[in-house]
Write a protein that holds these residues in place. Structure first.
Motif, PDB file in Angstrom:
ATOM      1  N   VAL A  39     -83.131 -18.178 -39.104  1.00 14.84           N
ATOM      2  CA  VAL A  39     -83.491 -16.839 -39.576  1.00 14.84           C
ATOM      3  C   VAL A  39     -82.263 -15.925 -39.529  1.00 14.84           C
ATOM      4  CG1 VAL A  39     -84.963 -14.829 -39.192  1.00 14.84           C
ATOM      5  CG2 VAL A  39     -85.843 -17.130 -38.730  1.00 14.84           C
ATOM      6  N   LEU A  40     -81.963 -15.297 -40.662  1.00 18.07           N
ATOM      7  CA  LEU A  40     -80.841 -14.359 -40.709  1.00 18.07           C
ATOM      8  C   LEU A  40     -81.146 -13.173 -39.808  1.00 18.07           C
ATOM      9  CD1 LEU A  40     -78.145 -13.368 -41.954  1.00 18.07           C
ATOM     10  CD2 LEU A  40     -79.495 -12.352 -43.804  1.00 18.07           C
ATOM     11  N   GLN A  41     -80.224 -12.874 -38.895  1.00 15.56           N
ATOM     12  CA  GLN A  41     -80.407 -11.778 -37.948  1.00 15.56           C
ATOM     13  C   GLN A  41     -79.521 -10.589 -38.329  1.00 15.56           C
ATOM     14  OE1 GLN A  41     -82.667 -11.874 -35.517  1.00 15.56           O
ATOM     15  NE2 GLN A  41     -83.245 -14.003 -35.919  1.00 15.56           N
ATOM     16  N   PRO A  42     -79.919  -9.380 -37.962  1.00 24.32           N
ATOM     17  CA  PRO A  42     -79.100  -8.193 -38.282  1.00 24.32           C
ATOM     18  C   PRO A  42     -77.915  -8.066 -37.324  1.00 24.32           C
ATOM     19  CG  PRO A  42     -81.069  -7.519 -37.102  1.00 24.32           C
ATOM     20  CD  PRO A  42     -81.210  -9.001 -37.328  1.00 24.32           C
ATOM     21  N   LEU A  43     -77.112  -9.122 -37.266  1.00 18.70           N
ATOM     22  CA  LEU A  43     -75.971  -9.175 -36.359  1.00 18.70           C
ATOM     23  C   LEU A  43     -74.648  -9.277 -37.114  1.00 18.70           C
ATOM     24  CD1 LEU A  43     -77.420 -11.758 -33.780  1.00 18.70           C
ATOM     25  CD2 LEU A  43     -77.513  -9.260 -33.657  1.00 18.70           C
ATOM     26  N   THR A  44     -74.674  -8.980 -38.407  1.00 20.07           N
ATOM     27  CA  THR A  44     -73.458  -9.061 -39.217  1.00 20.07           C
ATOM     28  C   THR A  44     -72.413  -8.071 -38.716  1.00 20.07           C
ATOM     29  OG1 THR A  44     -74.707  -9.745 -41.170  1.00 20.07           O
ATOM     30  CG2 THR A  44     -72.515  -8.838 -41.543  1.00 20.07           C
ATOM     31  N   LEU A  45     -71.184  -8.553 -38.571  1.00 17.96           N
ATOM     32  CA  LEU A  45     -70.098  -7.694 -38.114  1.00 17.96           C
ATOM     33  C   LEU A  45     -68.837  -8.050 -38.876  1.00 17.96           C
ATOM     34  CD1 LEU A  45     -69.255  -5.498 -36.008  1.00 17.96           C
ATOM     35  CD2 LEU A  45     -68.410  -7.384 -34.600  1.00 17.96           C
ATOM     36  N   GLY A  46     -68.035  -7.039 -39.175  1.00 14.87           N
ATOM     37  CA  GLY A  46     -66.767  -7.252 -39.845  1.00 14.87           C
ATOM     38  C   GLY A  46     -65.592  -7.074 -38.898  1.00 14.87           C
ATOM     39  N   ALA A  47     -64.453  -7.612 -39.284  1.00 16.13           N
ATOM     40  CA  ALA A  47     -63.219  -7.444 -38.523  1.00 16.13           C
ATOM     41  C   ALA A  47     -62.056  -7.483 -39.494  1.00 16.13           C
ATOM     42  CB  ALA A  47     -63.074  -8.537 -37.469  1.00 16.13           C
ATOM     43  N   VAL A  48     -61.013  -6.750 -39.183  1.00 21.25           N
ATOM     44  CA  VAL A  48     -59.826  -6.699 -40.030  1.00 21.25           C
ATOM     45  C   VAL A  48     -58.648  -7.273 -39.271  1.00 21.25           C
ATOM     46  CG1 VAL A  48     -58.220  -5.226 -41.298  1.00 21.25           C
ATOM     47  CG2 VAL A  48     -60.662  -4.693 -41.303  1.00 21.25           C
ATOM     48  N   GLY A  49     -57.995  -8.253 -39.881  1.00 23.18           N
ATOM     49  CA  GLY A  49     -56.802  -8.848 -39.278  1.00 23.18           C
ATOM     50  C   GLY A  49     -55.551  -8.333 -39.955  1.00 23.18           C
ATOM     51  N   VAL A  50     -54.548  -8.014 -39.166  1.00 19.40           N
ATOM     52  CA  VAL A  50     -53.273  -7.514 -39.678  1.00 19.40           C
ATOM     53  C   VAL A  50     -52.160  -8.385 -39.108  1.00 19.40           C
ATOM     54  CG1 VAL A  50     -51.732  -5.531 -39.880  1.00 19.40           C
ATOM     55  CG2 VAL A  50     -54.201  -5.168 -39.680  1.00 19.40           C
ATOM     56  N   ALA A  51     -51.302  -8.927 -39.970  1.00 18.41           N
ATOM     57  CA  ALA A  51     -50.238  -9.808 -39.489  1.00 18.41           C
ATOM     58  C   ALA A  51     -49.118  -9.888 -40.528  1.00 18.41           C
ATOM     59  CB  ALA A  51     -50.789 -11.197 -39.177  1.00 18.41           C
ATOM     60  N   ASN A  52     -48.104 -10.677 -40.219  1.00 21.47           N
ATOM     61  CA  ASN A  52     -46.947 -10.801 -41.108  1.00 21.47           C
ATOM     62  C   ASN A  52     -47.179 -11.784 -42.246  1.00 21.47           C
ATOM     63  OD1 ASN A  52     -45.368  -8.989 -39.577  1.00 21.47           O
ATOM     64  ND2 ASN A  52     -44.765 -10.609 -38.162  1.00 21.47           N
ATOM     65  N   THR A  53     -48.226 -12.629 -42.130  1.00 23.52           N
ATOM     66  CA  THR A  53     -48.591 -13.544 -43.205  1.00 23.52           C
ATOM     67  C   THR A  53     -50.085 -13.441 -43.460  1.00 23.52           C
ATOM     68  OG1 THR A  53     -49.104 -15.459 -41.795  1.00 23.52           O
ATOM     69  CG2 THR A  53     -46.782 -15.153 -42.430  1.00 23.52           C
ATOM     70  N   ASP A  54     -50.487 -13.864 -44.646  1.00 23.45           N
ATOM     71  CA  ASP A  54     -51.903 -13.808 -45.001  1.00 23.45           C
ATOM     72  C   ASP A  54     -52.729 -14.700 -44.087  1.00 23.45           C
ATOM     73  OD1 ASP A  54     -54.036 -13.035 -47.080  1.00 23.45           O
ATOM     74  OD2 ASP A  54     -54.154 -15.222 -47.084  1.00 23.45           O
TER      75      ASP A  54
END
Length: 241
Positions: free
Chosen positions: A92-107
């Motif tokens: 069951v899909l739960q309302p726990l979706t979370l995003g994160a942003v990664g920042v670095a010198n390469t993709d």
């Protein structure tokens, strides 16, 4: 004949692109699941977690990870990758979706960073919510709340010892909104910039949706004062008692 060949080439190229995208999404989900499973060693209760592909087994519960990249960009010498991850518990899909942003010198490094940060925010909170009994956790009206690791960027700041517990106090205002839902699990995420003890920006989300009410609720929290600005992120998994 040439037209037929051209159409055939376009269809083949399109099919290969779809297959590649699906494989890429699968690989990303599996990588997220592996990193998430690795955070189990940080859990205070030493929760046993097993991992197979994009699936995890936690205390008899089955967790499926579905990840996607929402944005990639490069700004001067840095790469930015925005990740979002959905979680299913026992199918069951739960309302726990979370995003994160990664920042670095390469993709690739930026993508890896986004995955690691997401897992740190979510891991302990999720595993504790799944493995603990309904009387455990931090009380929030009819729910037990479990906190992930606290993320801080910017100025060096000394966080209060019981901050994750005390921060829930103002957030009791959003609990009645969750009681009407039938979901077993819910989530609250906080991302705020703070300077001189005052919030200067950011957002709060309840079940993945932006909540101005939650942001207003944490405005009066006694945030640690620093001359320079810092960014703080905190994620909670709530389990119905």
């Amino acid at each position: 004949m040439r037209f037929a060949i051209a159409v055939g080439v376009i269809l083949v190229v399109g099919l290969l692109a779809i297959i590649f995208q699906r494989r890429q999404r699968t690989d990303l989900s599996e990588r997220c699941a592996r990193v998430l499973a690795a955070t189990a060693k940080l859990s205070p209760t030493k929760t046993t977690v097993s991992n197979s592909g994009a699936d995890l087994s936690v205390a008899g519960r089955q967790v499926h990870v579905r990840a996607r990249i929402e944005n990639r960009k490069r700004s001067r010498e840095k790469f930015f990758v925005a990740l979002a991850v959905d979680l299913f518990v026992d199918g069951v899909l739960q309302p726990l979706t979370l995003g994160a942003v990664g920042v670095a010198n390469t993709d690739q490094d930026a993508e890896d960073t986004a995955i690691e940060e997401w897992a740190q925010y979510v891991g302990i909170a999720l595993f504790e919510a799944l493995a603990s009994d309904r009387d455990a956790g931090l009380p929030l009206d009819g729910f037990a709340a479990f906190a992930g690791l606290t993320g801080v960027r910017g100025a060096e700041v000394s966080l209060p010892e019981h901050m994750t517990r005390d921060l829930l106090g103002p957030l009791k205002t959003v609990a009645p909104l969750l009681m009407s839902s039938e979901s077993e699990f819910h989530s609250i995420s906080i991302m705020v910039t703070v300077q001189q003890g005052a919030i200067t920006g950011g957002e709060c989300r309840v079940d993945g949706l932006i909540s101005s009410e939650a942001l207003t609720a944490v405005q009066d929290f006694p945030w640690p004062k620093t001359p320079a600005e810092y960014l703080l992120k905190q994620f909670y998994v709530l389990r119905r008692r």
